[in-house]
Write a protein that holds these residues in place. Sequence first.
Motif, mmCIF file in Angstrom:
data_model
loop_
_atom_site.group_PDB
_atom_site.id
_atom_site.type_symbol
_atom_site.label_atom_id
_atom_site.label_comp_id
_atom_site.label_asym_id
_atom_site.label_seq_id
_atom_site.Cartn_x
_atom_site.Cartn_y
_atom_site.Cartn_z
ATOM 1 N N PHE A 107 -80.493 76.039 18.495
ATOM 2 C CA PHE A 107 -81.196 75.963 19.598
ATOM 3 C C PHE A 107 -81.436 74.833 19.560
ATOM 4 C CE2 PHE A 107 -85.834 77.945 19.670
ATOM 5 C CZ PHE A 107 -85.047 78.272 20.636
ATOM 6 N N ALA A 108 -81.316 74.110 18.251
ATOM 7 C CA ALA A 108 -82.091 72.752 19.210
ATOM 8 C C ALA A 108 -81.292 71.993 19.712
ATOM 9 C CB ALA A 108 -82.257 71.617 17.746
ATOM 10 N N TYR A 111 -81.498 73.076 23.281
ATOM 11 C CA TYR A 111 -81.938 72.489 23.927
ATOM 12 C C TYR A 111 -82.032 71.375 24.360
ATOM 13 C CZ TYR A 111 -87.295 70.878 24.660
ATOM 14 O OH TYR A 111 -88.490 71.293 25.441
ATOM 15 N N PHE A 112 -81.656 70.803 23.293
ATOM 16 C CA PHE A 112 -81.328 69.073 23.672
ATOM 17 C C PHE A 112 -79.945 69.181 25.399
ATOM 18 C CE2 PHE A 112 -77.890 65.576 24.046
ATOM 19 C CZ PHE A 112 -78.863 64.158 23.439
ATOM 20 N N MET A 119 -81.416 66.068 33.043
ATOM 21 C CA MET A 119 -81.582 64.583 32.794
ATOM 22 C C MET A 119 -80.667 64.910 34.522
ATOM 23 S SD MET A 119 -82.000 62.494 29.792
ATOM 24 C CE MET A 119 -83.330 61.237 29.653
ATOM 25 N N PRO B 255 -88.463 77.064 26.559
ATOM 26 C CA PRO B 255 -89.104 76.046 25.750
ATOM 27 C C PRO B 255 -90.432 75.384 24.787
ATOM 28 C CG PRO B 255 -88.813 76.372 28.060
ATOM 29 C CD PRO B 255 -88.313 77.571 27.264
ATOM 30 N N PHE B 258 -89.163 76.829 22.031
ATOM 31 C CA PHE B 258 -88.213 75.436 20.554
ATOM 32 C C PHE B 258 -88.991 74.373 19.817
ATOM 33 C CE2 PHE B 258 -86.605 72.051 20.579
ATOM 34 C CZ PHE B 258 -85.515 71.940 19.608
ATOM 35 N N ILE B 259 -90.623 74.521 21.264
ATOM 36 C CA ILE B 259 -91.082 72.872 20.707
ATOM 37 C C ILE B 259 -92.320 73.276 19.543
ATOM 38 C CG2 ILE B 259 -93.266 71.602 21.289
ATOM 39 C CD1 ILE B 259 -90.374 70.778 22.283
ATOM 40 N N ILE B 261 -90.847 76.158 17.346
ATOM 41 C CA ILE B 261 -90.087 75.746 15.953
ATOM 42 C C ILE B 261 -89.818 74.696 15.642
ATOM 43 C CG2 ILE B 261 -88.005 76.893 15.233
ATOM 44 C CD1 ILE B 261 -88.266 79.043 17.038
ATOM 45 N N MET B 286 -93.440 62.902 20.410
ATOM 46 C CA MET B 286 -93.343 63.145 22.423
ATOM 47 C C MET B 286 -93.969 62.799 23.585
ATOM 48 S SD MET B 286 -92.102 66.898 22.031
ATOM 49 C CE MET B 286 -91.760 67.300 23.807
ATOM 50 N N PRO B 306 -85.550 57.219 31.381
ATOM 51 C CA PRO B 306 -85.894 58.104 32.901
ATOM 52 C C PRO B 306 -86.100 59.808 32.370
ATOM 53 C CG PRO B 306 -83.393 58.037 31.117
ATOM 54 C CD PRO B 306 -84.275 56.649 30.557
ATOM 55 N N HIS B 307 -86.496 60.069 32.584
ATOM 56 C CA HIS B 307 -87.052 62.172 32.949
ATOM 57 C C HIS B 307 -86.870 62.468 31.925
ATOM 58 C CE1 HIS B 307 -91.382 63.915 33.307
ATOM 59 N NE2 HIS B 307 -90.606 64.713 33.882
ATOM 60 N N GLY B 308 -87.662 63.352 30.900
ATOM 61 C CA GLY B 308 -86.706 64.577 30.117
ATOM 62 C C GLY B 308 -86.471 63.734 28.822
ATOM 63 N N LEU B 309 -86.499 62.415 28.160
ATOM 64 C CA LEU B 309 -86.370 61.986 27.507
ATOM 65 C C LEU B 309 -87.149 61.793 26.128
ATOM 66 C CD1 LEU B 309 -84.348 59.006 26.719
ATOM 67 C CD2 LEU B 309 -86.764 58.240 26.194
ATOM 68 N N GLU B 311 -88.342 65.622 25.456
ATOM 69 C CA GLU B 311 -87.463 66.450 25.007
ATOM 70 C C GLU B 311 -86.217 66.753 24.304
ATOM 71 O OE1 GLU B 311 -89.015 66.270 28.540
ATOM 72 O OE2 GLU B 311 -90.047 67.689 28.252
ATOM 73 N N LEU B 312 -84.973 65.745 25.319
ATOM 74 C CA LEU B 312 -83.638 65.502 24.163
ATOM 75 C C LEU B 312 -84.519 64.709 22.677
ATOM 76 C CD1 LEU B 312 -81.305 63.391 26.297
ATOM 77 C CD2 LEU B 312 -81.628 65.947 26.267
ATOM 78 N N ALA B 315 -85.074 67.554 19.920
ATOM 79 C CA ALA B 315 -84.432 68.155 20.092
ATOM 80 C C ALA B 315 -83.747 66.909 19.187
ATOM 81 C CB ALA B 315 -82.801 68.059 21.012
ATOM 82 N N LEU B 316 -83.244 65.558 19.027
ATOM 83 C CA LEU B 316 -81.900 64.718 17.816
ATOM 84 C C LEU B 316 -83.665 64.614 16.448
ATOM 85 C CD1 LEU B 316 -81.628 62.004 20.093
ATOM 86 C CD2 LEU B 316 -80.092 64.216 19.548
ATOM 87 N N MET B 318 -85.197 67.141 15.414
ATOM 88 C CA MET B 318 -85.307 68.585 15.059
ATOM 89 C C MET B 318 -84.112 68.461 13.978
ATOM 90 S SD MET B 318 -86.086 72.036 15.513
ATOM 91 C CE MET B 318 -85.113 73.463 15.882
ATOM 92 N N LEU B 319 -82.533 67.801 14.829
ATOM 93 C CA LEU B 319 -81.483 68.390 13.777
ATOM 94 C C LEU B 319 -81.217 67.327 13.163
ATOM 95 C CD1 LEU B 319 -79.072 68.188 17.275
ATOM 96 C CD2 LEU B 319 -79.347 69.839 15.113
#
Lengths: 304, 610
Positions: A107-108, A111-112, A119, B255, B258-259, B261, B286, B306-309, B311-312, B315-316, B318-319
């Motif tokens: 899931f992560a 999302y990534f 982007m 989305p 995900f956040i 969880i 975040m 950059p925009h969207g960082l 969210e990335l 995700a990272l 959490m991993l």
Amino acid sequence: MQGFIQHLADALSLGSLFALTALGISLLFGIMRLVNFAHGDLITIGAYALIVPSSNPNAVMFIGLWPVLDTIIAICAIVVALAILCERLAFKPMRGANPSVLMIASFAVSYFLQNALIMIYGSRPKGVNLWPALAQSVSVGGVRLQLLQIVTIVTTLVLLCGLTLFLRRSAIGRQMRAASENFMMARFLGVRANLVIAAAFAISGFFAAVVSLLYVVQRGTITYDFGVPLVMAAFVATVIGGMGSVLGAVLGGFLVGFANVFFQVVLPMSLRGDRDAFVYGFVILVLLVRPAGLIKVKSVQERV
Amino acid sequence: MPGQSRLFSIGRYLWEPATLCAGLLILTIAADLSQNGVLIFVATNILIQMVMVIGLYVFIGNSGILAFGHITYAMIGAYADAWLTMSPFKKSFALNLPDFLANHSFAVFPSLLVAGLASGILALLTGLPLMRMGGIAISIGTFAVLVIFNTIYQNWGDWTFGSSTLVGIPLYVTEWVALAWVCAALVVATVYQKSRFGLALRSSREDEVAAHSVGIHVRRERIIGFALSGLFMGVGGILQAHFLGSIAVSAFWIPVTFILIAMLMVGGQRSLTGAVVGTLVLSIVMQALRQLEAGLQVASFNLQLPHGLSELGAALLMLVILLLRKNGLTNGREIPWPFPDEARMIEEGRAKALVRLAQPPQPLDRTSRLEAQDVSVQFGGLAAITKVTVSVARGEIFGLIGPNGAGKTTMVNVLTGFQAPTTGQVLLNGTDITRVTPRLRTQQGLARSFQAVRLFKDMTVLDNLEVAGIGTGLTRRAARDRAWDILAWMNFEDKALVRADTLPYGDERRVGLARVLATAPQFAFFDEPAAGMSDRECDDLMQLISDIPGRFGCGVLLIEHNMRVVMGVCQRIQVMDSGRTIAEGTAAEIQTNPAVIRAYLGSKSEKTYA
């Protein structure tokens, strides 16, 4: 008659896409108990790889303009490489974790990948006109069918036969089957875990690439969550079919495809927008009758 | 002093929510004092999300089952609440509601309760079919629920304004309102997780089969947790609606799921503290990344990412947490109670138990009888058991022995309901129970231990025994008393508060045996209790088993390979070989029976082949 065959073709071609997606998910679940949510994003990325990377909403074709065979090979190579990369970076370090952890990890990853796509390409939908020739109709025995549907169904049949042969005849295929029966025992008997898992990811990625190409021709538009509806349908297909059963995944995929077309046909106009609610409601009904799915898999049940 | 001790136990009971609320109160005051509008906005948003993450925790944390559809219940709550609280004037712009709703608007607090309850009820109804499935299939099923309600709400224009954003929801949620609901959620979640329901659900998380075997109705417990969890999601959704003033169906989708969880996983899905910590940490990370996206002036450089960082980054993060610290930043632990009082609790438990143990046990009712008649079990073409009859009377110790593969465990599986016989029947006091599930058999008085022990690992020894009491119908308090009685009787009360996964092997088996007794069985089944035990441990075990019928008024069926134990404690022994009964009698009779000797040692003629 014309109407019925048309609906049948609709159901078979939609079911084909679901079945191929469900197969990609089921293979990984069978071997490493991973429910791979990111499979949908592999499909999405296969579609985005066709165009020039840019956040401009007007998509400019790139790989999509190559000769057909080159396009197919390039997209398959990209998606397979990405699938293996995901395995190496995210799932390999978590090998042996319980299914919940693996699923949440996927899931992560999903999302990534989706946010990475936003982007690079922006979040607005993009029109992609791949292989317009497939949109035309052809006459088969007096019934007019869309060429794309025929291509989808035939491709799926060929891939299913190919996969069956591969799993039964090839050395790696046999090892994969052994690993999905009992991973630990297969390893004791000399099956190499890395090889089998990498092969499963590669096949899963290959199926995702094929689905990606077929689906992009059908839809004509791509968004960052392009693959999500497919992966959702495939998820419920694997559950209906019986978790971990490859045959079950195919059956489940076609069942969900048929349910989709069935409700599309029988629902009155005012309820047609709610079709997905009916399809997924039907899925829950099926599971009420058979909680373990159509095909029960022994290795998933717990022994006392 | 009893008064002080009572105060102590209340303090201990509410320690986690109290400390967490206090910490959040300080942070909220700090945000408030800053008078920085953006900061207060962010803080309020975090608190609202925290209500939802606590909601997620109630189900995911206690059941160990992932759920991806919970945002549905937030959506249900938010829309139901909008129907109740929006002014008729504003409703008339977007919605086409029935007259009663269209012409009225209701006070916000009662509306919140009604709408929150609606979410809980919907979670209950959707939980009914979902929980019939097994573990990971439930997780996937929750996606189906998400799709169903998302589709319906998208297309239900009269009530939801379809895919457009519904605006004009009265604004009343401040940081203080949000904080109050976080505190309420923390207290309710604590009460739940310390109740018999929470304990029962956690036992199924640790070992589903063992939970069934001590009488826990796993499906029911999951549904209860799911409904409560959905209720809090609903409240969170309602607060969000009254904070932003608008809602849109498309926002209640993957989305956000995900956040939420990710917040739970980062903090640690197995603890309430984890839910709070995870929400804070992920939000702050975040938010910091968002600042960088907006541009940050460092000396003379304008650092912009950059925009969207953000969210990335989420995700990272959490991993990485999943990879390095599977149980999150809190490692699944709550904030520890700072006053060492375990010795006192053990002393209290022991003292009370000894008073109860001094009472004479109930007189033994020897009329009960458990019988298996002509039972056969076939796995495919392989006959595991062929026409075996077993009969045990209450009060006796009965041994079932035989070489490996003789069918002993299969026989116990048939008697306790884990394996349906191909032919033959099982009778308890003459009543046919062949088709009765293991859980119901446990409640009728049949309980078993497992060869693989199957303790509830992440729970204390005391809790392991309490689950068995709860599963057989006791209240939490009565179950606790029974658990202390058994531990005191076994001289094992020193280990009562130790987590089961830290026990040495021999102790583990002893707890497995104690857990069977904690179901107050009429018939107790012990599958190789002496396996791996030293001679001295075996002596203790023999003493223990011999005393069980007198103390607990039950019959014992023992499977064991250690012949010293079997011959020492069993009044009657049945010997199986290759799925058939080959002998039956007292220890002395069995030891001289030629068929038994042949089965165990092989006959002379067989030896020459070996």
